[in-house]
Motif scaffolding. Structure first.
Motif, short mmCIF file in Angstrom:
data_model
loop_
_atom_site.label_atom_id
_atom_site.label_comp_id
_atom_site.label_asym_id
_atom_site.label_seq_id
_atom_site.Cartn_x
_atom_site.Cartn_y
_atom_site.Cartn_z
N PHE A 4 0.83 -1.19 0.00
CA PHE A 4 0.00 0.00 0.00
C PHE A 4 0.87 1.25 0.00
O PHE A 4 0.66 2.19 -0.76
CB PHE A 4 -0.92 -0.03 1.23
N THR A 5 1.91 1.23 0.85
CA THR A 5 2.84 2.36 0.91
C THR A 5 3.51 2.57 -0.44
O THR A 5 3.63 3.69 -0.92
CB THR A 5 3.95 2.09 1.96
N GLN A 6 3.93 1.45 -1.04
CA GLN A 6 4.57 1.53 -2.37
C GLN A 6 3.68 2.23 -3.38
O GLN A 6 4.13 3.08 -4.14
CB GLN A 6 4.88 0.11 -2.87
N VAL A 7 2.39 1.86 -3.35
CA VAL A 7 1.44 2.42 -4.31
C VAL A 7 1.27 3.92 -4.08
O VAL A 7 1.27 4.71 -5.03
CB VAL A 7 0.08 1.67 -4.20
N ILE A 8 1.17 4.32 -2.81
CA ILE A 8 1.03 5.74 -2.50
C ILE A 8 2.27 6.51 -2.97
O ILE A 8 2.18 7.57 -3.59
CB ILE A 8 0.84 5.95 -0.97
N LEU A 10 4.34 5.65 -5.32
CA LEU A 10 4.35 5.69 -6.78
C LEU A 10 3.45 6.80 -7.28
O LEU A 10 3.81 7.56 -8.19
CB LEU A 10 3.89 4.33 -7.33
N PHE A 11 2.29 6.93 -6.65
CA PHE A 11 1.33 7.96 -7.06
C PHE A 11 1.95 9.36 -6.89
O PHE A 11 1.95 10.17 -7.81
CB PHE A 11 0.05 7.83 -6.24
N ILE A 12 2.50 9.62 -5.70
CA ILE A 12 3.08 10.94 -5.44
C ILE A 12 4.23 11.22 -6.40
O ILE A 12 4.34 12.31 -6.98
CB ILE A 12 3.58 11.04 -3.98
N SER A 13 5.05 10.21 -6.62
CA SER A 13 6.21 10.43 -7.48
C SER A 13 5.76 10.70 -8.91
O SER A 13 6.36 11.49 -9.62
CB SER A 13 7.18 9.25 -7.37
N THR A 14 4.68 10.03 -9.36
CA THR A 14 4.21 10.25 -10.73
C THR A 14 3.60 11.65 -10.89
O THR A 14 3.80 12.30 -11.90
CB THR A 14 3.15 9.21 -11.12
N VAL A 15 2.87 12.09 -9.86
CA VAL A 15 2.21 13.39 -9.97
C VAL A 15 3.24 14.53 -9.89
O VAL A 15 3.23 15.43 -10.71
CB VAL A 15 1.14 13.56 -8.87
N LEU A 16 4.11 14.47 -8.89
CA LEU A 16 4.96 15.62 -8.62
C LEU A 16 6.39 15.49 -9.15
O LEU A 16 6.88 16.36 -9.86
CB LEU A 16 5.02 15.89 -7.11
N ILE A 17 7.07 14.40 -8.78
CA ILE A 17 8.51 14.34 -9.06
C ILE A 17 8.77 14.08 -10.52
O ILE A 17 9.59 14.74 -11.15
CB ILE A 17 9.17 13.26 -8.19
N ASN A 18 8.08 13.09 -11.08
CA ASN A 18 8.27 12.80 -12.50
C ASN A 18 7.05 13.27 -13.28
O ASN A 18 6.51 12.53 -14.09
CB ASN A 18 8.50 11.31 -12.71
N ASN A 19 6.63 14.49 -13.03
CA ASN A 19 5.46 15.03 -13.72
C ASN A 19 5.61 14.83 -15.23
O ASN A 19 6.64 15.15 -15.81
CB ASN A 19 5.31 16.51 -13.39
#
Lengths: 196, 186, 198
Positions: A4-8, A10-19
């Motif tokens: 679950f943590t991994q998925v969260i 991944l989500f944050i990194s996709t939205v912000l870091i690797n926009n």
């Protein structure tokens, strides 16, 4: 829990870091073309997020159960683009039937989505990163949210710019690109926020 | 616009699809041997790069990991190379590490793929940083922001401390993976 | 006849330069131009796909029913892109590695589909070739220029040769995403200035 943590993350990194727009340079055409007004930009973002999530799921299934199972890697690009084009067509027909209001808001953007490189880019990144099915869907959704975030922010800035005194030569595309550059710089601040 | 029958539409797309698939199958057949060769050459270069003195190598699998054992002309094992991956500052880092098991030290490393910031974190591929690990004894390392004074210290790249630390962690993990596969200090 | 071909060819070089005037095909333009070499390689790869698909589509335009023309074009383009991808991987692995994801993304480069719809599907094959060449060279020079400017300021070199001496402190921002947007913005502004005066 670990997953679950991994998925969260991944989500944050996709939205912000690797926009997708500001860091990966995917989906620049609609980013420049459909970012004049916040409202239309948001509709475009919504339509794109919807298609992206579906694309992530559909291309994962096709890649895993057809292309990899039958050892046909050379058909990857051709089949992905067909999937995306048919998916967009299907979504268009579905929305038209079920919700005329939504169709009015999103209708004109849907055909444009087929040639949005963010969608094909997403489909190609999934096998490259070796994501599981769940991770792929989260990745697709996150990419859409990141896309929406960037395009809506851009539209907000451009609406404000209408009253600004921009030198003639920079008006239009040039100033939009320069603003995008400054936004990209701001997004660089997110890198290193979490490490994958 | 004249009416077009569904049959004709489907037929056109099918024909284009079949021609496309056949062409690509041919292209795939033609290029695959070259692509495989490039990969093999690149891998060979990477292995010999981190195992000085090795003349040939063998691929072995232990504990579910793939290792490359390098042998010299006399046929004795000079060391073991291993491909390790881990998270960097921006994305995954993949590197090859070669170790001398007899003397318990690292021969050297080479970075295979990474997506660190050009000009900053990407300098992990430069010799100035990689030489940090040449002839380093096994153990836990500390990343320092000055010249490394002790054997266990690693000098960070200025402006890219996180990348430097991430690589160091990947290397520490890789060394323990190799050690556990080859039974500690054998 | 010959002058018409020349006009078709020149069109893409300046008046309708895909990058500086039409501002299409932006994703690869920004992403791969961190060095001059990458810009040039991407330009050539895109030109190859553009010209080949313009030829094929111009030749078979009468056989394709109107309603499925876009899917047919995309299929043909995707085929040429896959060919390019495998060709580069087999014979130029270095270039293939540095352009990676952006080779397959040529499929959705709006420039290519746009030229099929606007030109190849309405004109005879010799004019399609002239148009493809012009647009391809126009795209390539713009990409190479962008790559050269970014590499010069970002690393002090062009095509990997050190131009600026050790006194120059590279502006790393130029090879990062932010620098791509800003450089292109300024270049488009300069092109606007030139064409207004001209």
């Amino acid at each position: 829990m670990e997953q679950f943590t991994q998925v969260i993350l991944l989500f944050i990194s996709t939205v912000l870091i690797n926009n997708f727009i500001l860091v990966r340079f995917l989906g620049i055409c609609p980013f420049l073309g459909v970012s004049k007004h916040v409202e239309t930009a948001f509709s475009m973002g919504l339509a794109t997020t919807f298609v992206m999530t579906l694309t992530a799921a559909a291309t994962w299934l096709i890649n895993t159960f057809i292309l990899e199972a039958l050892n046909l890697p050379f058909l990857q690009y051709v089949s992905f683009i067909i999937v995306i084009a048919s998916l967009v067509q299907f979504v268009e027909m579905f929305i038209k039937k079920t919700s005329p209001v939504l169709y009015k808001a999103l209708g004109i953007f849907l055909p444009l989505i087929t040639t949005n490189c963010a969608i094909l880019g997403l489909a190609l990144l999934i096998p490259l990163n070796g994501y599981s099915f769940i991770a792929s869907v989260v990745f697709g959704f996150g990419a859409g949210v990141g896309f929406t975030l960037a395009i809506v922010l851009m539209a907000g800035l451009r609406e404000g710019l209408e009253f600004g005194d921009v030198p003639g030569t920079l008006r239009g595309v040039p100033i939009t690109l320069i603003i995008a550059g400054i936004m990209a710089m701001a997004f660089m601040g997110f890198s290193g926020l979490i490490s994958m | 616009m004249e009416k077009e029958s569904i049959g004709r539409l489907v037929l056109t797309l099918t024909i284009i699809g079949i021609i496309s698939a056949l062409t690509l199958a041919f292209v795939y057949q033609w290029t695959t041997p070259y692509i495989k060769e490039h990969q093999a050459v690149a891998q060979e270069k990477a292995v010999f790069n981190v195992l000085p003195g090795a003349e040939k190598f063998e691929e072995v699998t232990k504990n579910g990991h793939t290792f490359y054992e390098g042998y010299n002309n006399a046929g004795s094992r000079v060391g073991v190379a291993y491909i390790a991956t881990g998270g960097g500052f921006q994305g995954q880092i993949e590197l090859m590490i070669g170790v001398n098991l007899n003397e318990e030290k690292i021969y050297g490393i080479s970075i295979l793929t990474h997506s660190e910031t050009p000009g900053l974190g990407a300098r992990i591929t430069e010799d100035a940083y990689k030489s940090n690990f040449v002839n380093k004894p096994f153990g836990d390392y500390t990343v320092v922001k000055r010249e490394a004074a002790e054997q266990t210290e690693v000098e960070a790249i200025s402006g890219a401390t996180i990348s430097s630390e991430k690589v160091t962690t990947i290397i520490e993990n890789a060394v323990s993976t190799i050690q556990s596969a080859y039974g500690g200090g054998m | 006849m010959a002058s018409q071909l020349l006009d078709d060819f020149k069109n893409g070089l300046w008046n309708e330069n895909p990058i500086f005037r039409l501002v299409i095909g932006m994703c690869p333009t920004l992403a791969v131009t961190n060095t001059t070499e990458n810009g040039l390689a991407m330009g050539i790869a895109t030109s190859f796909v553009l010209i080949s698909s313009e030829i094929v589509i111009s030749l078979i335009k009468k056989l394709i029913p109107k309603n499925v023309r876009i899917p047919s074009y995309i299929l043909i383009i995707a085929t040429f892109v896959t060919f390019t991808d495998y060709f580069l991987k087999a014979f130029y692995p270095g270039i293939a590695a540095s352009l990676s994801l952006f080779i397959p993304l040529i499929v959705v480069n709006c420039l290519i589909l746009g030229r099929q719809e606007a030109f190849a599907s309405r004109n005879p094959v010799h004019r399609a070739i002239a148009d493809g060449l012009g647009m391809g060279i126009g795209f390539t020079w713009a990409l190479t220029l962008l790559g050269a400017v970014r590499e010069l300021f970002g690393m002090g070199s062009i095509f990997g040769f050190q131009i600026l001496g050790a006194w120059y402190k590279p502006m790393i921002i130029m090879v990062l995403p932010a620098g791509a947007f800003i450089t292109l913005g300024i270049l488009v502004g300069i092109m606007n200035l030139i064409s207004r005066e001209g």
